[in-house]
Design a protein around this motif. Structure first.
Motif, mmCIF file in Angstrom:
data_model
loop_
_atom_site.group_PDB
_atom_site.id
_atom_site.type_symbol
_atom_site.label_atom_id
_atom_site.label_comp_id
_atom_site.label_asym_id
_atom_site.label_seq_id
_atom_site.Cartn_x
_atom_site.Cartn_y
_atom_site.Cartn_z
ATOM 1 N N ARG A 785 0.817 -1.216 0.000
ATOM 2 C CA ARG A 785 0.000 0.000 0.000
ATOM 3 C C ARG A 785 0.857 1.276 0.000
ATOM 4 O O ARG A 785 0.473 2.265 -0.592
ATOM 5 N N LEU A 806 -5.792 -0.301 -0.839
ATOM 6 C CA LEU A 806 -5.423 -1.667 -1.231
ATOM 7 C C LEU A 806 -6.242 -2.605 -0.339
ATOM 8 O O LEU A 806 -6.031 -2.646 0.860
ATOM 9 N N GLU A 812 -8.913 -3.706 4.450
ATOM 10 C CA GLU A 812 -7.726 -2.939 4.021
ATOM 11 C C GLU A 812 -6.490 -3.689 4.502
ATOM 12 O O GLU A 812 -6.379 -4.041 5.674
#
Length: 851
Positions: A785, A806, A812
């Motif tokens: 990320r 992401l 997440e």
């Protein structure tokens, strides 16, 4: 009774009696006038009245002592006052009489001058009249001859027997009659005597007492000016006695031919490349106004303070009748004595020996062992950072001059300067080390100066010493010692134990004997500046090695762009000396500025010559700098400006204790940097850090570097107030390292990218509140990320940025490994399509440093 009886006529006591008074007038005229005199009434004082004494006398005065002769009712004081007035009147009469005598003498002189002028004028008039008369007679004679010729022609043309016969005329009588007829009408040519008399009477305006005529030009007031003459105002301004005397002297000089116009003197006028109009007039001995007028005729409107070129000045010189001599500005240096000395004037001089080599190889230690001093321990960091000049006496009494040069890489110019002024180079190489870069540099300097070399292999007392290895290494640089069948002397020495030092001195003496060094001490001194500094209390000080002649206290010299008068000479032991001969190093005091190390010192005759040579050299250096700037084209300036914008600069200001150190630091700073950053020396000089240095540093945003110097009190206060950084150094290693570290801070950090994975977009979803989200499959590596991403479409980068989100399913996550699916959203970018490829990478910044 009658007067014939000898008795006075009858009458009252106060009756008037006749008398005569003689009056004097101007121009020596006198007149006797009959006047009447009347006796004053004499009053007799009463009996018993006190008698007055005249001032200054002890007894009674004659009048006050005789009461019968004193007027009645007058006191003694009044009587004394009257007697004093009477005496003063008599004194005035005597002074007036003397004054009249002087005035009469002046009038007599004036009359003599006027008589002489009148006689000269009458003589000139007589000569003029005689010339007119002779001319008239000559014209009349020519006219008579012409009439006679015409008459003879007419007689020849007349027919015979026609008319009455002409009477016979006597030719002499006819000529006399014609002459009388001609002279009757000469009034138009010259005035007759009666006319001259009338003119003389009309021009005569005054006659003196003796009847001599005075013309209107010669009328001059004499004597006292009366009120009537002043009010009348006739005559106006009149000639003074001095003017009359000047006129008389001029007439006398003219008669004797004294004031004949002298012949014009032709001069050789030296014309430099440019000259001021007033200076040109001075060299020609002409009036400046005449020179300006001549230039205006040529069409040049200039003043006396303007400069003209040599061609124009040459035209002006030729117009005034002089000869022009074209000279160059460089001719001012011709006063420096460059005569080659004859062999009989040369005497032996001590050799100049320069000790060179790599840093820490023991150069100064060897010199200390020879001089029995400890110079090395006094140097900062144990390294030599100045050129030292010393004179040593050997056991045999021979004098040797040693120059000790620094071995650090920054002091290249010092080593080169030492090799240029030396006779013999002693190359010091440590036996426990090898041939180092500064050793090679010293070899090259000695070869460039074409001076013989002696190799001193030092530190031979150490266990790891290997002298043979040193000899072998020197072969690589074309230095072949005697032990290896070469011509270079080599000596194994130890500065610590003193081993081999006597052999080193013998080798130096042998080499000096071969060179047969000689110089002329009885000529104007010439020398080289080894080092220069600005000393507080002594001013600019230059260490000079005298090469020829003898330098004495009081000599006027010029050195580079500076000049001065020798105020004092200090030898290497700190003693004051009166003179320094060839090969003697001394400190010279009395300069007007700090010279550059390596400048040549020459003794001249006068201060004016020294100042003129120094001004010419300053102007020459300024013109060279201006020419270098003018030679730069516009394209070069623009390219330099563009390069300067891309190159970061670290400005610094350098102040050192001596000129050589400042020069070495400036050269070392130029070598620091690369294509992105560089060090710029704004100013370098010698002496303490001053307030003006702080002002320059503040305006440029630069630190001040002090090498073996300190800031004075005003400079420290100004630096604290203005926030200027001052850094002090005594070792050049530390200075170079710190500046290099500061310049490294201007370098931009290097950014390195590392590839970590690829992902392919399988589907694009639209999520409310988030925007477009790409459903991806990680095909290679890993997706993180915090990593950077590039969006590739048909292998073309269409976007570069960072991930906004992401997700793995609905959570997440920090990273997704290869073979797994995930959701990705870009920061501020929504143009994503199916089958686009996402490249994932990380960035790393690396701090850079200068090598």
């Amino acid at each position: 009774m009658n007067d014939t009886d000898g008795k006075k006529p009858l009458g009252l006591g106060g009756a008037a009696r006749p008398g005569q008074v003689k009056q004097s007038f101007s121009h020596g005229r006198t007149k006797s006038v009959v006047v009447e005199t009347k006796r004053k009434r004499v009053l007799v004082p009463k009996p018993g009245a006190p008698t007055a004494k005249p001032p200054g006398s002890g007894g009674p005065s004659q009048v006050s002592g005789d009461p019968s002769k004193r007027p009645a009712g007058i006191s003694d004081a009044e009587m004394d006052r009257r007697m004093a007035a009477l005496r003063a009147a008599k004194v005035r009469d005597v002074e007036d009489a003397a004054k009249r005598v002087v005035e009469e003498k002046v009038r007599e002189e004036e009359r003599a001058v006027r008589v002489a002028e009148a006689e000269a004028k009458a003589r000139e008039e007589r000569e003029h009249e005689e010339a007119l008369r002779l001319k008239a007679e000559e014209d009349a004679r020519h006219q008579r001859d012409a009439e006679t010729r015409e008459k003879k022609k007419e007689d020849v043309r007349k027919p015979a027997g026609s008319g009455k016969p002409e009477p016979i005329v006597d030719p002499a009588a006819a000529e006399a009659a014609a002459s009388r007829a001609e002279t009757k009408g000469v009034a138009s040519v010259g005035p007759r005597k009666t006319d001259r008399d009338r003119v003389d009477r009309s021009t005569t305006t005054d006659r003196d007492a003796r009847g001599k005529a005075k013309t209107a030009d010669d009328v001059r007031r004499t004597g006292k000016l009366s009120l009537s003459e002043a009010m009348n105002g006739e005559g106006g301004r009149q000639r003074s006695m001095a003017a009359m005397k000047r006129k008389q002297e001029k007439a006398r000089a003219k008669a004797m031919g004294i004031h004949a116009k002298p012949e014009k003197q032709v001069r050789d006028v030296q014309l430099p490349e440019t000259i001021v109009v007033s200076e040109l007039a001075n060299r020609m001995s002409e009036r400046a106004a005449d020179v300006v007028k001549s230039l205006m005729k040529m069409g040049m409107m200039v003043s006396i303070n303007e400069t003209i070129d040599a061609d124009t000045a040459e035209l002006v010189v030729e117009e005034f009748g002089h000869r022009s001599v074209r000279v160059s500005d460089a001719d001012v240096e011709h006063v420096i004595d460059t005569v080659v000395d004859s062999a009989e004037h040369l005497v032996p001089r001590p050799p100049v020996v320069t000790i060179m080599g790599h840093v820490d190889h023991g150069k100064t230690s060897i010199l200390d062992a020879i001089r029995h001093t400890t110079v090395a321990t006094g140097e900062a960091g144990g390294i030599t950072q100045h050129i030292g000049a010393y004179q040593v006496r050997t056991d045999t009494g021979a004098a040797l001059t040693f120059l000790d040069t620094p071995g650090h890489a920054a002091f290249t110019s010092m080593r080169a300067r030492g090799a240029q002024v030396t006779d013999i180079v002693v190359l010091v190489v440590a036996a426990d080390d090898q041939v180092m870069p500064q050793t090679i540099e010293a070899i090259n300097h000695a070869k460039a100066a074409k001076v013989p070399m002696i190799v001193a292999i030092n530190k031979i007392d150490k266990y790891e010493a290997n002298a043979q290895k040193v000899r072998t290494d020197l072969l690589q640089h074309s230095v072949v010692v005697e032990e290896m069948s070469g011509d270079v002397l080599d000596v194994e020495v130890s500065a610590k134990t003193g081993q081999g030092l006597d052999k080193l001195l013998e080798a130096i003496a042998l080499q000096a004997e071969i060179l047969d060094l000689r110089a002329n001490p009885d000529r104007a001194a010439q020398g080289a500046v080894i080092e220069a500094k600005l000393d507080i209390g002594r001013g600019p000080v230059a260490t000079v090695l005298v090469q020829n002649g003898t330098l004495r206290a009081g000599d006027i010299f010029v050195v580079g762009e500076q000049w001065g008068k020798v105020r004092a000479l200090i030898n290497d032991k700190g003693e004051r000396v009166e003179a320094a001969g060839p090969s003697v190093p001394v400190e010279v005091l009395g300069l007007n500025g700090t010279p550059q190390a390596g400048d040549v010192l020459n003794v001249v005759e006068t201060e004016a010559q020294a100042r003129e040579i120094a001004d010419y050299r300053i102007k020459l250096a300024r013109d060279k700098r201006a020419a270098a700037g003018a030679a730069t084209t516009l394209e070069q300036l623009m390219a330099k400006a563009k390069a300067d914008k891309s190159v970061a600069e670290l400005p610094i200001l350098v102040k050192a204790d001596v000129q050589g150190s400042a020069e070495a630091i400036a050269q070392a700073m130029e070598k620091i940097g690369n294509d992105e950053v560089r060090v710029r020396v704004l100013h370098s000089g010698v002496g303490a850090i001053t307030e003006s240095d702080i002002g320059l540093a503040e305006a440029s945003g630069a630190p001040v570097i002090g090498f073996n110097v300190r800031a004075n009190a005003p400079a420290r206060a100004a630096a604290n107030q203005k926030g200027v950084e001052i850094r002090y150094y005594s070792i050049i290693y530390d200075l170079v390292d710190d500046i290099k570290a500061a310049a490294s801070g201007l370098l931009k950090n290097e950014v390195r990218e590392t590839f970590i994975g690829y992902a392919t977009i399988k589907e694009v979803f639209k999520v409310s509140g988030v925007g477009k989200v790409a459903g991806c499959l990680v095909t290679e590596g890993v997706a993180q990320r915090a990593a950077g991403v590039r969006l590739l479409r048909d292998d073309v980068v269409i976007h570069e940025g960072t991930l906004k989100t992401l997700k793995r399913f609905k959570d997440e996550v920090k990273e997704v490994i290869s073979g797994q699916e995930c959701g990705m959203a870009f920061e501020n970018y929504d143009d994503i399509r199916k089958d686009d490829v996402i490249e994932i990478f990380t960035r790393e910044e690396i701090v850079r440093k200068l090598d």
